[in-house]
Write an enzyme that holds these catalytic residues in place. Structure first.
Site, PDB file in Angstrom:
ATOM      1  N   THR A   1      -4.526  -8.300   3.258  1.00 38.71           N
ATOM      2  CA  THR A   1      -4.576  -7.874   1.785  1.00 38.71           C
ATOM      3  C   THR A   1      -4.619  -8.622   0.771  1.00 38.71           C
ATOM      4  O   THR A   1      -4.807 -10.021   1.282  1.00 38.71           O
ATOM      5  CB  THR A   1      -2.983  -7.014   1.674  1.00 38.71           C
TER       6      THR A   1
ATOM      7  N   GLU B   1      -6.293  -3.482   5.753  1.00 39.93           N
ATOM      8  CA  GLU B   1      -5.318  -3.457   6.617  1.00 39.93           C
ATOM      9  C   GLU B   1      -5.115  -4.990   7.511  1.00 39.93           C
ATOM     10  O   GLU B   1      -4.383  -5.766   7.077  1.00 39.93           O
ATOM     11  CB  GLU B   1      -5.310  -2.579   7.424  1.00 39.93           C
TER      12      GLU B   1
ATOM     13  N   ASP C   1      -2.006   2.649  10.089  1.00 40.97           N
ATOM     14  CA  ASP C   1      -0.789   2.758   9.157  1.00 40.97           C
ATOM     15  C   ASP C   1       0.087   3.955   9.188  1.00 40.97           C
ATOM     16  O   ASP C   1       1.058   3.979   8.928  1.00 40.97           O
ATOM     17  CB  ASP C   1      -1.149   2.530   7.691  1.00 40.97           C
TER      18      ASP C   1
ATOM     19  N   SER D   1       2.735  -0.490   2.013  1.00 40.14           N
ATOM     20  CA  SER D   1       4.090  -1.203   1.168  1.00 40.14           C
ATOM     21  C   SER D   1       3.350  -2.011   0.071  1.00 40.14           C
ATOM     22  O   SER D   1       4.062  -2.764  -0.241  1.00 40.14           O
ATOM     23  CB  SER D   1       4.476  -2.345   2.373  1.00 40.14           C
TER      24      SER D   1
ATOM     25  N   GLY E   1       0.573  -8.834   2.768  1.00 40.24           N
ATOM     26  CA  GLY E   1       1.771  -9.119   3.543  1.00 40.24           C
ATOM     27  C   GLY E   1       2.109  -7.924   4.506  1.00 40.24           C
ATOM     28  O   GLY E   1       3.317  -8.200   4.837  1.00 40.24           O
ATOM     29  N   GLY E   2       1.464  -6.945   4.428  1.00 43.07           N
ATOM     30  CA  GLY E   2       2.253  -5.866   5.215  1.00 43.07           C
ATOM     31  C   GLY E   2       3.554  -5.312   4.757  1.00 43.07           C
ATOM     32  O   GLY E   2       3.843  -5.244   3.475  1.00 43.07           O
TER      33      GLY E   2
END
Length: 629
Positions: free
Chosen positions: A449, A469, A489, A515, A535-536
């Protein structure tokens, strides 16, 4: 215009594109990157292991291993975007405008737009298009985005939801074959993982409402770079070197690797005329050029022809619509925190964490002390427990946002924290009476991201998080850009072990939970900070840490970004490897924490609006830069 550089790599304005730099790096880049990869010791650049042989994606019907848990997947693929070193930055100050992104070329493009009278959203569009070219592993027009826009003329804050959607043919057993799951990486690197991209439509909507310059002009910096070429950066080279799956896609391999299958060396001038053509079409015709016609047909064809074919159709693309949503806001210690509402879980979880922490002593504690790290981790456990159970696309399920942010509920959650003992795995609360009917989620949500912030000379502000992603998305490369893998996701299963439906399950037209946490902070109705990160699911802890640093610990935005990363996602307590936090491992374990030290390559970008002017920060863990004027 002011431009600050803190490393020899960044010392001149000709970095990436200057002729002298290109000539030097073309001959020495590969040796330099290999030498960096061999470095060891605390603070040294770190690269993930060399690519190893992997089995090809299985054909439909192949019987493979059972579904791994989301925790197992997260542990195995914790940071698909590897840590690639650290470049320190001073805080950047400027009187009128500022742009900050994950790459100097993109930041420079945004700053030039602002210097020419453009709005913050104009600058964000220009930066996104350049990032599509120079940071293709992270974001682009083949992915999705959440965009927060503050318009200084109307004093209105808008949230633009450009999250991808599942095709009309998508069903909950999407990644299953004969009752078994296909391997997770095979699911990621497939046509099945591609959601209908939303970046182009979301940016067009935002530009229509808040743009100052002509739409077509915003694409010119990226078109010029794509046509003339840009120098491959150390980070891009390292990620190409460690990615086996990208090499298995012929179109991607032909662009990203040489004839021997080696990644282009640092400094190699990489041209992308196909992307230049795509951007010219979108610049001239608007979103229609992307969602209909040749580009749309090329996307559908590439997805359908993958060895594990997807089912996106031309109708899915033509029917995509970004959403304009009401921003999610919460008062906090004299400020108003605002961010993207669901389907993003990010700002909601950040607000829960800070709301819980407001009932503790953390604001008066020394940053990075044992006590502050313990409290922060415990608040994270509680927020992630709620996030997993309740948050999904609000167009499909009820997300009890107000109940989850109710001050009485957050006070009760804070009461579960013991100042001296870790709670272990936190259980979700039940703020709206939904706990008994909601299934436990199994969504790994891995990071690749980018974040963009901009403040224009009129006081307009943009905070935008954009993603494909995982690193290089689905690896499907079409018309010069990569397609996302955002559908992984969604939860890996429709139901939990007790047969209860999972809120974040796959459904046609649905947007997967995210997130991503683009946030804008206000004080007395005026914006004072724009912040966000890639960063997920770690984004939540990164952004909460930075907000705590600025709002509670009195740091400038760069100091808050620089703080070592730490926290808990309701599993281990995670500490950034090679930092001062390593001294806390044993004391935390004595308090009952299960501790994991790991690379945390956040990519925080932030701009603070102060009485003295603008202050910009860029994460030293990536290649970003703030530029102001």
């Amino acid at each position: 215009m002011k431009q600050h550089h803190a490393s020899w790599i960044y010392r001149t304005a000709r970095w990436w594109s200057g002729a002298a730099w290109r000539r030097a790096c073309a001959s020495a880049g590969l040796a330099l990157s290999l030498a960096l990869a061999a470095c060891a010791g605390p603070g040294a650049p770190h690269f993930e292991g060399q690519a190893s042989a992997c089995p090809a994606s299985p054909q439909p019907g192949t019987r493979v291993a059972p579904v791994p848990s989301a925790d197992q997947i997260r542990a195995r693929y914790a940071n698909p975007e590897a840590a690639t070193g650290r470049i320190e930055h001073p805080v950047v100050r400027a009187p009128h405008y500022m742009a900050s992104s994950a790459n100097p070329l993109a930041s420079r493009a945004g700053a030039r737009i602002l210097a020419n009278g453009g709005s913050a959203i104009d600058a964000a569009i220009a930066m996104q298009m350049v990032l599509n070219l120079v940071e293709p592993q992270s974001s682009g027009i083949g992915g999705g985005a959440f965009v927060m826009v503050y318009d200084a003329q109307t004093h209105a804050l808008q949230a633009y939801d450009g999250r991808e959607t599942a095709p009309a043919a998508a069903r909950g057993n999407r990644f299953m074959r004969d009752g078994k799951a296909i391997p997770f990486q095979a699911a990621v690197n497939s046509g099945l993982s591609v959601g209908v991209p939303g970046v182009v439509h979301a940016l067009a909507l935002a530009h229509q409402a808040h743009g100052r310059l002509d739409w077509a002009a915003l694409f010119q910096p990226a078109i010029k770079l794509a046509q003339e070429g840009f120098a491959v950066s150390p980070r891009l080279h390292a990620l190409l070197a460690s990615n086996t799956w990208l090499r298995q896609q012929p179109a991607a391999a032909a662009y990203f690797y040489d004839a021997e299958g080696q990644p282009w060396p640092v400094g190699h001038v990489l041209r992308n005329p196909a992307l230049a053509g795509t951007l010219r079409a979108i610049a001239a015709q608007g979103p229609k050029a992307f969602y209909q016609g040749r580009i749309a047909r090329d996307m559908v064809r590439a997805i359908a022809s993958h060895p594990v074919a997807g089912d996106m159709t031309l109708s899915d693309l033509a029917g995509y619509r970004a959403r304009v949503r009401e921003p999610l806001c919460m008062p906090y210690e004299g400020y108003r925190l605002c961010g993207m509402p669901p389907p993003s879980s990010g700002p909601l979880a950040v607000m829960q964490m800070l709301g819980i922490l407001s009932h503790t002593s953390i604001a008066s504690l020394r940053p990075l002390s044992l006590e502050s790290v313990h409290l922060f981790a415990e608040a994270g456990r509680l927020a992630f427990a709620d996030r997993s159970l309740y948050v999904a696309d609000p167009d499909f399920v009820d997300v009890p946002v107000q109940a989850m942010l109710d001050p009485r509920y957050l006070r009760l959650r804070a009461g579960l924290i013991d100042a001296h003992q870790a709670m272990g795995h936190a259980r979700p609360g039940d703020p709206a009476g939904l706990k008994a009917v909601r299934g436990q989620d199994a969504s790994p949500e891995l990071p690749s991201t980018s974040h963009i912030v901009a403040v224009d000379a009129h006081g307009g502000v943009v905070s935008m998080t954009t993603s494909i992603e995982t690193a290089f998305g689905s690896k499907i490369f079409v018309d010069g850009f990569l397609l996302n893998n955002q559908l992984t996701d969604f939860s890996l299963s429709d139901t939990d072990d007790q047969g209860r439906l999972v809120a974040n399950r796959v459904e046609p037209g649905k947007r997967p939970r995210s997130s991503m946490s683009p946030m804008i902070v206000f004080r007395q109705d005026a914006p004072v900070l724009a912040i966000g990160s890639p960063g997920g699911s770690s984004i939540i802890n990164y952004v909460a840490k930075a907000l705590l640093g600025v709002l509670d610990w009195g740091m400038n935005v760069q100091q808050a970004i620089d703080l070592p990363n730490f926290g808990s996602r309701n599993r281990e307590t995670e500490l950034e490897k090679g930092t001062v936090l390593q001294t806390l491992r044993r004391p935390l374990e004595a308090m009952g924490h299960s501790v994991r030290e790991m690379d945390f390559p956040s990519g925080l970008q932030g701009i603070a609006i102060t009485p003295q002017g603008l202050e910009g920060g860029a994460d030293p863990r990536r290649e970003g830069l703030a530029i102001g004027g």
